[in-house]
Scaffold this motif. Structure first.
Motif, PDB file in Angstrom:
ATOM      1  N   GLY A  11      14.952  -3.277 -14.714  1.00 47.40           N
ATOM      2  CA  GLY A  11      15.093  -1.844 -14.506  1.00 47.40           C
ATOM      3  C   GLY A  11      15.165  -1.083 -15.808  1.00 47.40           C
ATOM      4  N   THR A  12      15.646   0.150 -15.718  1.00 44.52           N
ATOM      5  CA  THR A  12      15.753   1.038 -16.872  1.00 44.52           C
ATOM      6  C   THR A  12      17.183   1.549 -16.989  1.00 44.52           C
ATOM      7  OG1 THR A  12      13.467   1.731 -16.526  1.00 44.52           O
ATOM      8  CG2 THR A  12      14.827   3.132 -17.936  1.00 44.52           C
ATOM      9  N   VAL A  13      17.725   1.501 -18.181  1.00 45.35           N
ATOM     10  CA  VAL A  13      19.076   2.021 -18.420  1.00 45.35           C
ATOM     11  C   VAL A  13      19.046   3.531 -18.208  1.00 45.35           C
ATOM     12  CG1 VAL A  13      20.932   2.322 -20.110  1.00 45.35           C
ATOM     13  CG2 VAL A  13      19.615   0.183 -20.060  1.00 45.35           C
ATOM     14  N   VAL A  14      19.934   4.034 -17.318  1.00 49.33           N
ATOM     15  CA  VAL A  14      19.980   5.467 -17.055  1.00 49.33           C
ATOM     16  C   VAL A  14      21.279   6.112 -17.519  1.00 49.33           C
ATOM     17  CG1 VAL A  14      18.324   5.439 -15.152  1.00 49.33           C
ATOM     18  CG2 VAL A  14      20.753   5.079 -14.668  1.00 49.33           C
ATOM     19  N   LYS A  15      22.311   5.290 -17.809  1.00 55.68           N
ATOM     20  CA  LYS A  15      23.560   5.859 -18.314  1.00 55.68           C
ATOM     21  C   LYS A  15      24.357   4.795 -19.055  1.00 55.68           C
ATOM     22  CE  LYS A  15      27.359   8.859 -17.031  1.00 55.68           C
ATOM     23  NZ  LYS A  15      28.020   9.611 -15.963  1.00 55.68           N
ATOM     24  N   VAL A  16      24.899   5.180 -20.198  1.00 55.73           N
ATOM     25  CA  VAL A  16      25.773   4.328 -20.995  1.00 55.73           C
ATOM     26  C   VAL A  16      27.010   5.156 -21.315  1.00 55.73           C
ATOM     27  CG1 VAL A  16      26.064   3.058 -23.163  1.00 55.73           C
ATOM     28  CG2 VAL A  16      23.817   3.112 -22.038  1.00 55.73           C
ATOM     29  N   THR A  17      28.181   4.688 -20.872  1.00 54.47           N
ATOM     30  CA  THR A  17      29.428   5.411 -21.127  1.00 54.47           C
ATOM     31  C   THR A  17      30.357   4.491 -21.911  1.00 54.47           C
ATOM     32  OG1 THR A  17      29.149   6.530 -19.006  1.00 54.47           O
ATOM     33  CG2 THR A  17      31.289   6.730 -20.066  1.00 54.47           C
ATOM     34  N   ILE A  21      37.047  -0.115 -25.145  1.00 56.70           N
ATOM     35  CA  ILE A  21      36.821  -1.556 -25.043  1.00 56.70           C
ATOM     36  C   ILE A  21      35.623  -1.893 -24.171  1.00 56.70           C
ATOM     37  CG2 ILE A  21      37.829  -3.750 -24.280  1.00 56.70           C
ATOM     38  CD1 ILE A  21      40.575  -2.487 -24.942  1.00 56.70           C
ATOM     39  N   THR A  22      35.499  -1.222 -23.029  1.00 59.97           N
ATOM     40  CA  THR A  22      34.403  -1.524 -22.110  1.00 59.97           C
ATOM     41  C   THR A  22      33.487  -0.321 -21.930  1.00 59.97           C
ATOM     42  OG1 THR A  22      35.684  -0.888 -20.160  1.00 59.97           O
ATOM     43  CG2 THR A  22      35.755  -3.215 -20.815  1.00 59.97           C
ATOM     44  N   ALA A  23      32.320  -0.600 -21.392  1.00 61.31           N
ATOM     45  CA  ALA A  23      31.329   0.453 -21.171  1.00 61.31           C
ATOM     46  C   ALA A  23      30.599   0.187 -19.863  1.00 61.31           C
ATOM     47  CB  ALA A  23      30.337   0.478 -22.327  1.00 61.31           C
ATOM     48  N   PRO A  24      30.727   1.102 -18.889  1.00 63.57           N
ATOM     49  CA  PRO A  24      29.894   0.963 -17.699  1.00 63.57           C
ATOM     50  C   PRO A  24      28.443   1.289 -18.049  1.00 63.57           C
ATOM     51  CG  PRO A  24      31.676   2.560 -17.347  1.00 63.57           C
ATOM     52  CD  PRO A  24      31.660   2.197 -18.789  1.00 63.57           C
ATOM     53  N   ILE A  25      27.550   0.423 -17.659  1.00 67.96           N
ATOM     54  CA  ILE A  25      26.118   0.604 -17.897  1.00 67.96           C
ATOM     55  C   ILE A  25      25.450   0.750 -16.545  1.00 67.96           C
ATOM     56  CG2 ILE A  25      24.028  -0.451 -18.885  1.00 67.96           C
ATOM     57  CD1 ILE A  25      26.318   0.148 -20.901  1.00 67.96           C
ATOM     58  N   GLY A  47      21.815  -3.074 -28.204  1.00 69.91           N
ATOM     59  CA  GLY A  47      21.115  -1.824 -28.501  1.00 69.91           C
ATOM     60  C   GLY A  47      20.836  -1.001 -27.253  1.00 69.91           C
ATOM     61  N   LEU A  48      21.775  -1.020 -26.313  1.00 74.36           N
ATOM     62  CA  LEU A  48      21.565  -0.330 -25.037  1.00 74.36           C
ATOM     63  C   LEU A  48      21.636   1.184 -25.202  1.00 74.36           C
ATOM     64  CD1 LEU A  48      23.658  -2.577 -22.624  1.00 74.36           C
ATOM     65  CD2 LEU A  48      21.186  -2.565 -22.988  1.00 74.36           C
ATOM     66  N   VAL A  49      20.566   1.835 -24.802  1.00 77.07           N
ATOM     67  CA  VAL A  49      20.485   3.296 -24.811  1.00 77.07           C
ATOM     68  C   VAL A  49      19.712   3.721 -23.564  1.00 77.07           C
ATOM     69  CG1 VAL A  49      20.580   3.582 -27.322  1.00 77.07           C
ATOM     70  CG2 VAL A  49      18.372   3.269 -26.203  1.00 77.07           C
ATOM     71  N   VAL A  50      19.922   4.954 -23.146  1.00 76.72           N
ATOM     72  CA  VAL A  50      19.205   5.480 -21.992  1.00 76.72           C
ATOM     73  C   VAL A  50      17.702   5.387 -22.235  1.00 76.72           C
ATOM     74  CG1 VAL A  50      18.751   7.572 -20.656  1.00 76.72           C
ATOM     75  CG2 VAL A  50      21.088   6.993 -21.294  1.00 76.72           C
ATOM     76  N   GLY A  51      16.981   4.912 -21.229  1.00 82.76           N
ATOM     77  CA  GLY A  51      15.534   4.774 -21.320  1.00 82.76           C
ATOM     78  C   GLY A  51      15.068   3.372 -21.662  1.00 82.76           C
ATOM     79  N   LEU A  52      15.980   2.538 -22.147  1.00 82.57           N
ATOM     80  CA  LEU A  52      15.619   1.165 -22.519  1.00 82.57           C
ATOM     81  C   LEU A  52      15.392   0.324 -21.270  1.00 82.57           C
ATOM     82  CD1 LEU A  52      15.437  -0.873 -24.960  1.00 82.57           C
ATOM     83  CD2 LEU A  52      17.790  -1.482 -24.385  1.00 82.57           C
ATOM     84  N   GLU A  53      14.340  -0.486 -21.259  1.00 83.03           N
ATOM     85  CA  GLU A  53      14.143  -1.417 -20.158  1.00 83.03           C
ATOM     86  C   GLU A  53      15.096  -2.585 -20.360  1.00 83.03           C
ATOM     87  OE1 GLU A  53      10.319  -2.380 -18.819  1.00 83.03           O
ATOM     88  OE2 GLU A  53       9.575  -0.335 -19.025  1.00 83.03           O
ATOM     89  N   ALA A  54      15.778  -2.969 -19.269  1.00 79.44           N
ATOM     90  CA  ALA A  54      16.794  -4.016 -19.352  1.00 79.44           C
ATOM     91  C   ALA A  54      16.835  -4.771 -18.034  1.00 79.44           C
ATOM     92  CB  ALA A  54      18.155  -3.390 -19.649  1.00 79.44           C
ATOM     93  N   TYR A  55      17.572  -5.857 -18.017  1.00 82.36           N
ATOM     94  CA  TYR A  55      17.734  -6.668 -16.820  1.00 82.36           C
ATOM     95  C   TYR A  55      19.192  -6.649 -16.382  1.00 82.36           C
ATOM     96  CZ  TYR A  55      13.206  -8.670 -18.001  1.00 82.36           C
ATOM     97  OH  TYR A  55      11.871  -8.844 -18.290  1.00 82.36           O
ATOM     98  N   ALA A  56      19.414  -6.555 -15.091  1.00 79.06           N
ATOM     99  CA  ALA A  56      20.721  -6.796 -14.503  1.00 79.06           C
ATOM    100  C   ALA A  56      20.657  -8.224 -13.981  1.00 79.06           C
ATOM    101  CB  ALA A  56      21.000  -5.816 -13.374  1.00 79.06           C
TER     102      ALA A  56
END
Length: 69
Positions: A11-17, A21-25, A47-56
């Motif tokens: 999928g595609t990363v749509v939000k990084v908060t 200590i932790t970050a919901p992706i 290197g997680l940023v919005v728009g990056l293709e990634a795998y869950a």
């Protein structure tokens, strides 16, 4: 990428908060949002940023199954 898990959702990363200590992706997998809580260090390392293709990657032993009553 070599992993033993077979449940890999592309999928595609749509939000990084990023917290202290932790970050919901949030990853959009064909219109379904999958959320993972990872460390902020992992966010930086990957290197997680919005728009990056990634795998869950879902480990089957951590998935619960339910049905309606």
């Amino acid at each position: 990428m070599k992993i033993s898990a077979r449940n890999r959702l592309e999928g595609t990363v749509v939000k990084v908060t990023k917290g202290q200590i932790t970050a919901p992706i949030k990853i959009d997998v064909q219109g379904t949002i999958v959320t993972a809580a990872i460390t902020t260090a992992a966010v930086d390392k990957l290197g997680l940023v919005v728009g990056l293709e990634a795998y869950a990657v879902v480990k089957a032993s951590d998935v619960m199954v339910a049905v309606n009553d």
